[in-house]
Motif scaffolding. Structure first.
Motif, PDB file in Angstrom:
ATOM      1  N   VAL A   1      42.959  38.896 -16.843  1.00 26.90           N
ATOM      2  CA  VAL A   1      42.227  37.834 -16.158  1.00 26.90           C
ATOM      3  C   VAL A   1      40.788  37.873 -16.650  1.00 26.90           C
ATOM      4  O   VAL A   1      40.109  38.901 -16.525  1.00 26.90           O
ATOM      5  N   SER A   2      40.311  36.783 -17.238  1.00 25.59           N
ATOM      6  CA  SER A   2      38.941  36.742 -17.749  1.00 25.59           C
ATOM      7  C   SER A   2      37.984  36.330 -16.633  1.00 25.59           C
ATOM      8  O   SER A   2      38.401  35.897 -15.567  1.00 25.59           O
ATOM      9  N   LEU A   3      36.666  36.414 -16.902  1.00 23.66           N
ATOM     10  CA  LEU A   3      35.704  36.184 -15.829  1.00 23.66           C
ATOM     11  C   LEU A   3      34.435  35.450 -16.220  1.00 23.66           C
ATOM     12  O   LEU A   3      33.771  34.878 -15.356  1.00 23.66           O
ATOM     13  N   SER A   4      34.038  35.450 -17.479  1.00 21.91           N
ATOM     14  CA  SER A   4      32.660  35.037 -17.775  1.00 21.91           C
ATOM     15  C   SER A   4      32.419  33.537 -17.590  1.00 21.91           C
ATOM     16  O   SER A   4      31.270  33.112 -17.535  1.00 21.91           O
ATOM     17  N   SER A   5      33.471  32.725 -17.469  1.00 19.55           N
ATOM     18  CA  SER A   5      33.268  31.301 -17.160  1.00 19.55           C
ATOM     19  C   SER A   5      33.416  31.028 -15.670  1.00 19.55           C
ATOM     20  O   SER A   5      33.689  29.912 -15.259  1.00 19.55           O
ATOM     21  N   HIS A   6      33.200  32.052 -14.868  1.00 22.58           N
ATOM     22  CA  HIS A   6      33.252  31.922 -13.404  1.00 22.58           C
ATOM     23  C   HIS A   6      31.966  31.270 -12.907  1.00 22.58           C
ATOM     24  O   HIS A   6      30.883  31.477 -13.453  1.00 22.58           O
ATOM     25  N   TYR A   7      32.099  30.451 -11.848  1.00 25.77           N
ATOM     26  CA  TYR A   7      30.913  29.896 -11.185  1.00 25.77           C
ATOM     27  C   TYR A   7      29.960  31.040 -10.823  1.00 25.77           C
ATOM     28  O   TYR A   7      30.405  32.085 -10.399  1.00 25.77           O
ATOM     29  N   PRO A   8      28.628  30.927 -11.004  1.00 24.40           N
ATOM     30  CA  PRO A   8      27.856  29.728 -11.341  1.00 24.40           C
ATOM     31  C   PRO A   8      27.574  29.555 -12.832  1.00 24.40           C
ATOM     32  O   PRO A   8      26.571  28.966 -13.195  1.00 24.40           O
ATOM     33  N   TYR A   9      28.463  30.083 -13.693  1.00 22.15           N
ATOM     34  CA  TYR A   9      28.425  29.817 -15.136  1.00 22.15           C
ATOM     35  C   TYR A   9      27.147  30.344 -15.793  1.00 22.15           C
ATOM     36  O   TYR A   9      26.543  29.688 -16.643  1.00 22.15           O
ATOM     37  N   GLU A  10      26.746  31.543 -15.422  1.00 19.78           N
ATOM     38  CA  GLU A  10      25.557  32.157 -16.016  1.00 19.78           C
ATOM     39  C   GLU A  10      25.926  32.842 -17.323  1.00 19.78           C
ATOM     40  O   GLU A  10      27.061  33.281 -17.513  1.00 19.78           O
ATOM     41  N   ARG A  11      24.939  32.939 -18.216  1.00 25.33           N
ATOM     42  CA  ARG A  11      25.162  33.588 -19.505  1.00 25.33           C
ATOM     43  C   ARG A  11      23.991  34.492 -19.854  1.00 25.33           C
ATOM     44  O   ARG A  11      22.864  34.272 -19.402  1.00 25.33           O
ATOM     45  N   ALA A  12      24.301  35.503 -20.648  1.00 18.66           N
ATOM     46  CA  ALA A  12      23.251  36.374 -21.157  1.00 18.66           C
ATOM     47  C   ALA A  12      22.361  35.588 -22.119  1.00 18.66           C
ATOM     48  O   ALA A  12      22.777  34.579 -22.707  1.00 18.66           O
ATOM     49  N   ALA A  13      21.130  36.085 -22.295  1.00 17.63           N
ATOM     50  CA  ALA A  13      20.163  35.377 -23.140  1.00 17.63           C
ATOM     51  C   ALA A  13      20.624  35.290 -24.594  1.00 17.63           C
ATOM     52  O   ALA A  13      20.257  34.355 -25.306  1.00 17.63           O
ATOM     53  N   HIS A  14      21.431  36.266 -25.047  1.00 17.10           N
ATOM     54  CA  HIS A  14      21.881  36.207 -26.440  1.00 17.10           C
ATOM     55  C   HIS A  14      23.080  35.271 -26.619  1.00 17.10           C
ATOM     56  O   HIS A  14      23.671  35.231 -27.699  1.00 17.10           O
ATOM     57  N   ARG A  15      23.426  34.545 -25.566  1.00 15.82           N
ATOM     58  CA  ARG A  15      24.386  33.445 -25.701  1.00 15.82           C
ATOM     59  C   ARG A  15      23.673  32.167 -25.263  1.00 15.82           C
ATOM     60  O   ARG A  15      23.856  31.682 -24.135  1.00 15.82           O
ATOM     61  N   PRO A  16      22.866  31.591 -26.157  1.00 12.65           N
ATOM     62  CA  PRO A  16      22.049  30.430 -25.769  1.00 12.65           C
ATOM     63  C   PRO A  16      22.895  29.167 -25.649  1.00 12.65           C
ATOM     64  O   PRO A  16      24.078  29.135 -26.010  1.00 12.65           O
ATOM     65  N   ASP A  17      22.268  28.123 -25.146  1.00 10.38           N
ATOM     66  CA  ASP A  17      22.950  26.833 -25.033  1.00 10.38           C
ATOM     67  C   ASP A  17      23.401  26.345 -26.402  1.00 10.38           C
ATOM     68  O   ASP A  17      22.660  26.418 -27.389  1.00 10.38           O
ATOM     69  N   ARG A  18      24.604  25.847 -26.451  1.00 10.71           N
ATOM     70  CA  ARG A  18      25.127  25.204 -27.651  1.00 10.71           C
ATOM     71  C   ARG A  18      25.335  23.705 -27.426  1.00 10.71           C
ATOM     72  O   ARG A  18      25.452  22.943 -28.381  1.00 10.71           O
ATOM     73  N   ILE A  19      25.430  23.316 -26.162  1.00  8.10           N
ATOM     74  CA  ILE A  19      25.851  21.956 -25.825  1.00  8.10           C
ATOM     75  C   ILE A  19      24.839  21.332 -24.881  1.00  8.10           C
ATOM     76  O   ILE A  19      24.422  21.951 -23.893  1.00  8.10           O
ATOM     77  N   ALA A  20      24.439  20.124 -25.183  1.00  9.99           N
ATOM     78  CA  ALA A  20      23.592  19.337 -24.288  1.00  9.99           C
ATOM     79  C   ALA A  20      24.444  18.215 -23.689  1.00  9.99           C
ATOM     80  O   ALA A  20      25.316  17.660 -24.357  1.00  9.99           O
ATOM     81  N   VAL A  21      24.172  17.894 -22.433  1.00 10.92           N
ATOM     82  CA  VAL A  21      24.949  16.891 -21.704  1.00 10.92           C
ATOM     83  C   VAL A  21      24.024  15.757 -21.291  1.00 10.92           C
ATOM     84  O   VAL A  21      22.934  15.989 -20.765  1.00 10.92           O
ATOM     85  N   THR A  22      24.454  14.532 -21.533  1.00 12.01           N
ATOM     86  CA  THR A  22      23.713  13.352 -21.070  1.00 12.01           C
ATOM     87  C   THR A  22      24.671  12.405 -20.348  1.00 12.01           C
ATOM     88  O   THR A  22      25.815  12.245 -20.797  1.00 12.01           O
ATOM     89  N   PRO A  23      24.231  11.788 -19.249  1.00 11.85           N
ATOM     90  CA  PRO A  23      22.954  12.023 -18.562  1.00 11.85           C
ATOM     91  C   PRO A  23      22.874  13.435 -18.004  1.00 11.85           C
ATOM     92  O   PRO A  23      23.874  14.131 -17.945  1.00 11.85           O
TER      93      PRO A  23
END
Length: 811
Positions: free
Chosen positions: A379-401
């Motif tokens: 059972v994996s966990l890292s995409s669990h709410y509230p979807y936090e990530r370590a700093a060395h995994r920066p944003d890859r995707i921008a969402v609009t609006p």
């Protein structure tokens, strides 16, 4: 005390109902509001005899409005389901997965409400009789709610019997929850007799639950990917790139968009686990591991274990969460690897990153000396709410609006699907014949202001049903999550859309004709196709004409589906907590025999490893890192953290330690701050007595300020940047050079500033010292590591800080 307070307090739910309709879309019917008013009015009349003043009446009205009118509407908006009786247990589980400010806010709210209620309801002198009368009135409503609900059902049947949202709106929050409590108690205690089980098994042939002589086992890997759902279904939004890893998307296309129909939305992963592993539907409103499962069952781990497999489960979270340490052995697992079995070397928020989870699982498989084939469940966990990530995994995707929570989820699932595909490729490289099955457990919670699902037209069409509307409607995308089956050298195979409780049957069917079979195979052979019905958020769904549809009114297929589901529920209750008459009918020994399970715990339940902390040099009686609430805060950079350690300063000062991922903090009020002394030791202490040293404080006297005697004083309240990436620009000044800054304690002046061991020039403005990074300092900021910053007076360091330089961002 006048009756007007009773009348006005009884009307408070009307205001809450208006807000629920305007802001959350839940529209209570006039009858529902009248029933709420009647329940509350009887309580208020009884309380009036004991109340010391109108505050008790108003408190009762406000709490009733919040908990029984507004809260159900809020949960419907967030999770597509009202507040249910079983949520009392789920609330405890929710508090366990919160961290940082969210946990403290939730705890403070609960404690505040409890204290305020106790103060408000404390009776006046001689008023205990009235308080007992109020308790009796509440008990009477609780006992009679189920009967009244049944009478109303007969007088005015609901358009859809399974529609909990419609039932809430028709009955009002109070009667709905009390009737649900009665349903919860009945279902929890329900144990079908031999005759009921015989009816459930009528027309079935005995499924073969033992492997045949020609069975040739191969390794099986089953992965539940936390909150795996396709964000591209949200048509209102644009994504700068596909949130799914390209390999994951290609596999979905090769599978012809195979999918699992989940039992719930936004949480209760343990119910998805129960269904996937045991081949039977979970309860409507309870977590099966905690409320339903009490006896050993012939689930997938047990069937494979009896077929010669080593059945292991890996879930890098607390072993007791959702009672997994009690449930997994009943399912047949032989070994369980909870969070104590994992190195917490890479955290996303408070959860172990999936890449680390899979890497450690693969390392364990590589070292396994047991020659038996593997049933490896993860059972994996890292995409669990509230979807936090370590700093060395920066944003890859921008969402609009703009939709911050959706953007956080899209980025989290991008890394999660990448880690899963890396895992699949590694498994296939080591064992080309292995069977790998991966699937999600539910759609993500994405917030309410605004609601991304509603903006994209993805909602449950279940409110205010009427018989004039079509009895069958398209099943919403909320009910479907990806399902990928990598069948050895065949690669990805399409398996269509199946209910979650058909997963175990799917796994066994891919292992050959002589593999064990599940109960679903017996239903299918009898032509009943139990895998063509399921319950989603309390709503019956049915597969008809090649499509899954939601039942909204009377329809022959829906009635048949409900009847078939009742047979499955009877079978579940008998096997999970009843007398297991179905196993006697099977005439197979050993399926109900208790089996042992080893819980692997390499690490302690509570532990802390601190890389850096600060400030370690303070001025007596002066603020450090002051917060808006007046407290002063220590910060900690952690190598790892487990459990709930506290911070001990000196001999007797003990304060909570808040941990979020690999960051920690501890706040002191002014009184605690003034108790700090030079040389005080800082240590972490666990409830079980484990402890470890962190460091010692350096305290300067309060009179060490800029003076003729000393001429130098320094203290650091804050600084920046605290964290940056090697080679990337930060805080760029007009001359093109980057700069750092330090917020100083009052009176700081005359000190020497060193950065990376070099004395540097600085300027002070409004108690903020700033310095530029010249050519001499640039190499220190160009490579990962820690950069020490120090303030010194007369050669003695009086304040320290540390800047963290992370690895460069991946290209």
């Amino acid at each position: 005390m006048g009756w007007r307070h009773v009348a006005w307090a009884a009307a408070v739910p009307l205001a809450a109902a208006w807000l629920a309709a305007a802001a959350l879309g839940t529209r209570y019917s006039p009858w529902g509001l009248a029933l709420d008013g009647l329940v509350l009015l009887t309580l208020l009349v009884a309380l009036r005899l004991s109340a010391r003043g109108p505050i008790a009446l108003w408190m009762t009205g406000v709490l009733y409005a919040l908990l029984l009118v507004a809260a159900p509407a809020f949960k419907v908006a967030q999770l597509q389901q009202p507040v249910l009786a079983a949520d009392a247990t789920a609330l405890v589980a929710l508090l366990q997965v919160l961290s940082g400010w969210r946990l403290w806010l939730a705890a403070a709210l609960l404690a505040g409400v409890a204290l305020l209620a106790a103060w408000a309801w404390w009776p006046r002198r001689g008023g205990w009789l009235g308080l007992l009368l109020a308790a009796g009135v509440a008990a009477g409503w609780l006992l009679g709610a189920a009967w009244l609900d049944g009478q109303l059902d007969r007088a005015a049947p609901l358009a859809s019997p399974d529609n909990l949202i419609e039932r809430l709106e028709r009955r009002g929050g109070g009667l709905f929850l009390m009737a649900d409590f009665a349903h919860y108690r009945r279902e929890k205690a329900s144990v079908p007799g031999a005759a009921a089980v015989a009816r459930a098994l009528d027309g079935l042939s005995r499924p073969r639950m033992l492997a045949g002589p020609g069975f040739r086992p191969r390794n099986v890997h089953v992965v539940l990917i936390e909150t795996a759902w396709d964000p591209l279904q949200l048509g209102h939004f644009r994504f700068s790139r596909d949130p799914f890893d390209p390999r994951f998307r290609r596999a979905m296309e090769q599978s012809k968009d195979s999918a699992v129909l989940v039992p719930g939305f936004g949480g209760a992963t343990a119910n998805a686990e129960f269904e996937a592993l045991c081949g039977l539907p979970a309860t409507r409103d309870q977590v099966a591991f905690e409320h339903t499962l009490a006896k050993p069952m012939p689930c997938l781990p047990r069937l494979l274990r009896q077929a010669g497999y080593l059945a292991t489960a890996s879930h890098p979270y607390h072993a007791g969460f959702w009672s997994r340490d009690q449930a997994y052995p009943l399912l047949g697992f032989e070994r369980y690897y909870p969070v104590n079995a994992f190195e917490l070397d890479d955290l996303d928020g408070m959860f172990l990153a999936d890449a680390s989870t899979y890497r450690q699982v693969l390392a364990r498989l590589e070292q396994e000396s047991d020659p038996r084939p593997q049933f490896n469940y993860v059972v994996s966990l890292s995409s669990h709410y509230p979807y936090e990530r370590a700093a060395h995994r920066p944003d890859r995707i921008a969402v609009t609006p703009q939709a911050p929570l959706l953007e956080a989820y899209a980025n989290a699932i991008a890394y999660s699907t990448q880690a899963f595909m890396d895992y699949v490729q590694e498994v296939q490289a080591r064992d080309p014949d292995a069977l790998v099955v991966g699937f999600g457990d539910h759609a993500p919670v994405l917030g309410q202001a605004p609601d991304p699902y509603e903006l994209s037209g993805i909602v449950l069409p279940t409110r205010r049903d009427s018989v004039a509307e079509p009895p069958l409607m398209a099943l919403p995308a909320l009910a479907r999550v990806p399902l990928l089956v990598f069948d050895g050298r065949k690669g990805v195979v399409p398996v269509g859309e199946i209910p979650m409780f058909a997963i175990s049957d799917l796994v066994l069917s891919r292992l050959g004709e002589d593999a064990p079979r599940t109960w679903l195979s017996a239903f299918r052979e009898a032509g009943l196709h139990a895998d063509r019905t399921r319950l989603f958020l309390g709503h019956t769904t049915v597969r008809r004409g090649g499509h899954w549809q939601l039942c909204r009114g009377p329809h022959p297929d829906c009635e048949a589906a409900r009847s078939l589901r009742e047979r499955l529920v009877t079978l579940r209750q008998d096997l999970a907590r009843g007398d297991q008459h179905a196993l006697s009918w099977l005439q197979i020994a050993g399926l109900s025999a208790p089996t042992g399970m080893q819980v692997e715990k390499r690490f302690a339940d509570c532990d802390l490893q601190v890389d850096a902390w600060g400030p370690d040099s303070l001025v007596q009686g002066q603020d450090f890192n002051p917060q808006a609430d007046g407290s002063n805060t220590f910060w900690f950079r952690l190598a790892s953290a487990r459990g709930q350690p506290r911070l001990r300063i000196g001999q007797d000062l003990d304060v909570p330690l808040t941990i979020a991922g690999l960051n920690g903090s501890a706040s002191l009020d002014p009184g605690q701050r003034d108790r700090l002394r030079d040389g005080d030791a800082l240590a972490w202490v666990c409830p079980d007595g484990r402890q470890g040293q962190i460091g010692r404080l350096s305290m300067q006297p309060a009179n060490v300020t800029a003076s003729a005697q000393a001429g130098c004083a320094a203290g650091i309240k804050d600084f920046g940047p605290r964290e940056l990436r090697a080679g990337e620009p930060f805080n760029v000044q007009p001359d093109g050079r980057p700069a750092g800054w330090l917020a100083l304690s009052p009176g700081s002046q005359g000190f020497e500033l060193t950065v990376a061991g070099q004395v540097v020039d600085y300027s002070i403005s409004d108690q903020v010292a700033s310095f530029t990074v010249d050519e001499a300092l640039a190499p220190a900021f160009a490579q990962p590591g820690h950069i020490p910053v120090a303030l010194a007076c007369a050669g003695k360091v009086v304040a320290r800080a540390r800047i963290t330089v992370l690895d460069p961002a991946p290209r």
